[in-house]
Design a protein around this motif. Structure first.
Motif, mmCIF file in Angstrom:
data_model
loop_
_atom_site.group_PDB
_atom_site.id
_atom_site.type_symbol
_atom_site.label_atom_id
_atom_site.label_comp_id
_atom_site.label_asym_id
_atom_site.label_seq_id
_atom_site.Cartn_x
_atom_site.Cartn_y
_atom_site.Cartn_z
ATOM 1 N N GLY A 149 -41.511 20.511 -70.716
ATOM 2 C CA GLY A 149 -40.971 19.193 -71.056
ATOM 3 C C GLY A 149 -40.487 19.131 -72.498
ATOM 4 N N THR A 150 -41.287 19.670 -73.410
ATOM 5 C CA THR A 150 -40.892 19.702 -74.817
ATOM 6 C C THR A 150 -39.628 20.534 -75.006
ATOM 7 O OG1 THR A 150 -43.217 19.501 -75.495
ATOM 8 C CG2 THR A 150 -41.639 20.260 -77.154
ATOM 9 N N GLY A 151 -39.588 21.687 -74.361
ATOM 10 C CA GLY A 151 -38.395 22.535 -74.440
ATOM 11 C C GLY A 151 -37.175 21.855 -73.877
ATOM 12 N N ALA A 152 -37.351 21.143 -72.765
ATOM 13 C CA ALA A 152 -36.221 20.441 -72.147
ATOM 14 C C ALA A 152 -35.667 19.363 -73.071
ATOM 15 C CB ALA A 152 -36.661 19.822 -70.820
ATOM 16 N N VAL A 153 -36.557 18.636 -73.737
ATOM 17 C CA VAL A 153 -36.121 17.581 -74.660
ATOM 18 C C VAL A 153 -35.349 18.184 -75.831
ATOM 19 C CG1 VAL A 153 -36.924 15.856 -76.322
ATOM 20 C CG2 VAL A 153 -37.964 15.978 -74.054
ATOM 21 N N LEU A 154 -35.879 19.262 -76.406
ATOM 22 C CA LEU A 154 -35.216 19.880 -77.555
ATOM 23 C C LEU A 154 -33.865 20.489 -77.170
ATOM 24 C CD1 LEU A 154 -38.302 21.608 -79.225
ATOM 25 C CD2 LEU A 154 -37.103 19.551 -79.991
ATOM 26 N N LEU A 155 -33.793 21.119 -76.015
ATOM 27 C CA LEU A 155 -32.514 21.686 -75.569
ATOM 28 C C LEU A 155 -31.514 20.579 -75.240
ATOM 29 C CD1 LEU A 155 -33.711 24.632 -73.295
ATOM 30 C CD2 LEU A 155 -32.636 24.809 -75.545
ATOM 31 N N SER A 156 -32.023 19.468 -74.709
ATOM 32 C CA SER A 156 -31.132 18.341 -74.380
ATOM 33 C C SER A 156 -30.474 17.765 -75.626
ATOM 34 C CB SER A 156 -31.917 17.248 -73.645
ATOM 35 O OG SER A 156 -32.418 17.720 -72.416
ATOM 36 N N ILE A 157 -31.156 17.853 -76.758
ATOM 37 C CA ILE A 157 -30.570 17.380 -78.014
ATOM 38 C C ILE A 157 -29.267 18.115 -78.305
ATOM 39 C CG2 ILE A 157 -30.916 17.319 -80.522
ATOM 40 C CD1 ILE A 157 -33.895 16.890 -79.993
ATOM 41 N N ARG A 158 -29.215 19.375 -77.962
ATOM 42 C CA ARG A 158 -28.009 20.160 -78.167
ATOM 43 C C ARG A 158 -26.997 19.957 -77.037
ATOM 44 N NH1 ARG A 158 -27.255 20.801 -81.861
ATOM 45 N NH2 ARG A 158 -28.251 22.585 -82.859
ATOM 46 N N PHE A 159 -27.482 19.854 -75.786
ATOM 47 C CA PHE A 159 -26.572 19.834 -74.643
ATOM 48 C C PHE A 159 -25.950 18.462 -74.370
ATOM 49 C CE2 PHE A 159 -29.316 23.474 -72.828
ATOM 50 C CZ PHE A 159 -28.572 24.409 -73.525
ATOM 51 N N ILE A 160 -26.682 17.379 -74.626
ATOM 52 C CA ILE A 160 -26.162 16.037 -74.311
ATOM 53 C C ILE A 160 -24.864 15.724 -75.055
ATOM 54 C CG2 ILE A 160 -26.617 13.563 -74.591
ATOM 55 C CD1 ILE A 160 -29.491 14.086 -73.711
ATOM 56 N N PRO A 161 -24.764 15.975 -76.375
ATOM 57 C CA PRO A 161 -23.493 15.708 -77.053
ATOM 58 C C PRO A 161 -22.327 16.533 -76.504
ATOM 59 C CG PRO A 161 -25.261 15.970 -78.645
ATOM 60 C CD PRO A 161 -25.805 16.416 -77.317
ATOM 61 N N GLN A 162 -22.605 17.684 -75.936
ATOM 62 C CA GLN A 162 -21.546 18.556 -75.428
ATOM 63 C C GLN A 162 -21.191 18.263 -73.978
ATOM 64 O OE1 GLN A 162 -23.198 22.456 -75.982
ATOM 65 N NE2 GLN A 162 -22.970 22.429 -78.216
ATOM 66 N N MET A 163 -22.180 17.826 -73.168
ATOM 67 C CA MET A 163 -21.970 17.722 -71.725
ATOM 68 C C MET A 163 -22.152 16.324 -71.148
ATOM 69 S SD MET A 163 -24.334 21.015 -70.787
ATOM 70 C CE MET A 163 -24.194 22.564 -71.700
ATOM 71 N N GLY A 164 -22.634 15.394 -71.937
ATOM 72 C CA GLY A 164 -22.963 14.082 -71.397
ATOM 73 C C GLY A 164 -24.451 13.986 -71.112
ATOM 74 N N VAL A 165 -24.925 12.775 -70.837
ATOM 75 C CA VAL A 165 -26.362 12.538 -70.715
ATOM 76 C C VAL A 165 -26.975 13.257 -69.522
ATOM 77 C CG1 VAL A 165 -28.155 10.795 -70.421
ATOM 78 C CG2 VAL A 165 -26.195 10.323 -71.901
ATOM 79 N N LEU A 166 -26.464 12.977 -68.320
ATOM 80 C CA LEU A 166 -27.084 13.528 -67.113
ATOM 81 C C LEU A 166 -27.005 15.058 -67.078
ATOM 82 C CD1 LEU A 166 -25.969 10.966 -64.364
ATOM 83 C CD2 LEU A 166 -28.192 11.174 -65.499
ATOM 84 N N LYS A 167 -25.819 15.578 -67.318
ATOM 85 C CA LYS A 167 -25.652 17.029 -67.290
ATOM 86 C C LYS A 167 -26.443 17.689 -68.415
ATOM 87 C CE LYS A 167 -22.135 20.676 -67.053
ATOM 88 N NZ LYS A 167 -20.675 20.993 -67.096
ATOM 89 N N GLY A 168 -26.475 17.051 -69.577
ATOM 90 C CA GLY A 168 -27.222 17.613 -70.706
ATOM 91 C C GLY A 168 -28.709 17.689 -70.421
ATOM 92 N N ILE A 169 -29.260 16.620 -69.813
ATOM 93 C CA ILE A 169 -30.683 16.624 -69.462
ATOM 94 C C ILE A 169 -30.960 17.677 -68.394
ATOM 95 C CG2 ILE A 169 -32.527 15.278 -68.386
ATOM 96 C CD1 ILE A 169 -31.317 12.792 -69.711
ATOM 97 N N TYR A 170 -30.075 17.751 -67.389
ATOM 98 C CA TYR A 170 -30.248 18.734 -66.317
ATOM 99 C C TYR A 170 -30.236 20.159 -66.867
ATOM 100 C CZ TYR A 170 -29.090 21.512 -62.165
ATOM 101 O OH TYR A 170 -29.077 22.461 -61.188
ATOM 102 N N TYR A 171 -29.309 20.421 -67.765
ATOM 103 C CA TYR A 171 -29.240 21.756 -68.378
ATOM 104 C C TYR A 171 -30.485 22.035 -69.222
ATOM 105 C CZ TYR A 171 -24.619 23.504 -67.089
ATOM 106 O OH TYR A 171 -23.571 24.025 -66.397
ATOM 107 N N GLY A 172 -30.976 21.002 -69.918
ATOM 108 C CA GLY A 172 -32.178 21.174 -70.714
ATOM 109 C C GLY A 172 -33.381 21.532 -69.855
#
Length: 454
Positions: A146-169
């Motif tokens: 969960g912690t890793g997903a949140v930290l990765l989402s910080i990078r992915f959300i600005p690039q991919m959007g909220v839903l896709k960024g969270i999913y990628y995280g």
């Protein structure tokens, strides 16, 4: 009373062993996953995947390896990706751990047979506290992922959007923690892994941390949780694992910097060289991601990578390989033999002779399996030797790194790689012993004799 006891023993021997049960469970998960991946709506083309292709993907994901014949993002739909992610999570934690935790949540009591099964699947030192350990494993896994997903989402959300960024995280946090190596970065370029993030400190640190945390072993987690920062209170297992992990990480990073200084790292800034070298050292143990072109590594770096893949992580973890403790025991034995010491000692403790015997057998069996597979691959196909060596050690170590030949393998070669991945996950020694564990040692001891070796 004796007659009843003998009959009970005879009936008990009819049941499959714990090792065979664990292997059978993995096979059922693999076959179920393969069937789901064959469904037309599991692929973006709408065409069903061949059974052999789906089976290879199911074996690779359940055995948390990462070798692929189809790019995960390009070929599979979200449904197919979630099937793969589920198999990664089950394969990483073990279905025994997940099943036990579910029973605990339902208020079911775990009997002696269930505790013995947990002990076998987690490769723990003692039976006591098995259920408590399962709770901490699942809670710890959810926390780290969960912690890793949140930290990765910080990078992915600005690039991919909220839903896709969270999913990628979430997807990549689970894949990294379970040391699986599956990624969805094919949306940029097929089979590119994390090359686009080679110089990104956040992505590199998070992925490396998840890989190492997942690879140190659940028993080490327990020890660290109970004793915090008190090094003297740690068990010998924890001290060896942490020392070996640190040595391999630091030493491997330095060796990669030296080996690739005039090749893939040439002309880069110091931070960029460091991140690529660190990631290239951590991911072979045994995650399978890459931030540089694996096929373009120097021969020295390929040998170093194969060594790291063969060693892998630590016992009772999500990682594969012969394990850090095994290689440490071998080195301790070599030191003791050269110094004419009778005992194997480490951190003020003496290791039992059985530990050395087990370590030697593990190393030999894994080498034998890898070399046998290499021979079959070379006979069955005309492939470069270096690529075949890399592929075989990646499979037996459940790593997933490849120079690109996985997609070019024929049916026989893929079958061999699948067998290596399966044996690497369930444990080659456990697999071999499952055929002999019911046999009792003979009562006859033959006269002793010497032979010349070396």
């Amino acid at each position: 009373m004796i007659s009843i006891r003998n009959k009970f023993q005879a009936l008990r021997e009819l049941w499959v062993s714990r090792t065979r049960l664990i292997m059978g469970g993995f096979l059922i998960i693999i076959l179920a996953g393969a069937c789901l991946l064959m469904l037309p709506f599991a692929t973006k083309s709408g065409q069903h995947t061949t059974f052999f292709g789906a089976l290879f993907t199911a074996v690779s994901s359940t055995c948390v390896t990462g070798l692929i014949v189809y790019d995960t993002w390009t070929h599979w739909t979200v449904f197919g990706q979630l099937v793969i992610l589920t198999m990664i999570q089950i394969g990483g934690l073990g279905f025994i751990t997940i099943g036990t935790f579910a029973m605990v949540l339902l208020g079911k009591k775990i009997g002696l047979a269930g505790r013995e099964l947990i002990h076998e699947s987690l490769n723990t030192l003692q039976l006591r506290g098995s259920v408590h350990l399962v709770r901490r494993i699942v809670v710890g896994t959810l926390f780290f992922e969960g912690t890793g997903a949140v930290l990765l989402s910080i990078r992915f959300i600005p690039q991919m959007g909220v839903l896709k960024g969270i999913y990628y995280g979430v997807f990549h946090a689970v894949s990294a923690f379970c040391n699986a190596g599956f990624d969805l970065m094919g949306y940029q370029e097929a089979y590119s892994s994390f090359c686009a993030y080679a110089g990104d400190p956040l992505v590199n640190l998070v992925l490396c941390a998840l890989i190492l945390i997942g690879g140190i072993g659940f028993i080490v987690w327990e020890d660290l949780w109970e004793n915090r920062w008190h090094w003297k209170r740690y068990s010998l297992q924890t001290k060896i694992v942490l020392t070996a992990t640190a040595a391999l990480t630091v030493g491997g990073t330095i060796l990669f910097l030296i080996s690739e200084r005039n090749n893939l790292l040439a002309g880069m800034s110091a931070p960029d060289r460091f991140w690529r070298a660190l990631f290239s050292c951590v991911t072979p143990r045994t995650a399978g991601f890459n931030t540089i072109d694996t096929a373009s590594l120097t021969n020295g770096s390929k040998i170093l990578t194969m060594c790291l893949m063969f060693i892998g992580g630590s016992p009772g973890s999500t990682a594969g390989g012969i394990k850090t403790t095994t290689i440490v025991v071998i080195l301790l034995y070599i030191r003791a033999y050269l110094l004419h010491n009778q005992d194997l000692t480490a951190f003020g403790r003496r290791l039992s002779p059985d530990v050395m015997k087990r370590a030697s057998v593990v190393v030999f069996i894994n080498y034998f399996l890898a070399l046998t597979a290499i021979l079959i691959l070379l006979i069955g196909q005309d492939l470069p030797l270096a690529d075949v060596l890399f592929e075989a050690f990646s499979a037996i170590g459940t790593v997933g790194m490849s120079t690109g030949v996985t997609r070019d393998l024929n049916a026989l070669s893929r079958a061999v790689i699948m067998i290596l991945m399966f044996l690497g996950r369930v444990g080659s020694l456990s697999f071999a012993m499952s055929f002999t564990e019911k046999k009792r040692p003979g009562k006859i001891r033959y006269p002793e004799a010497d032979i010349i070796v070396g």
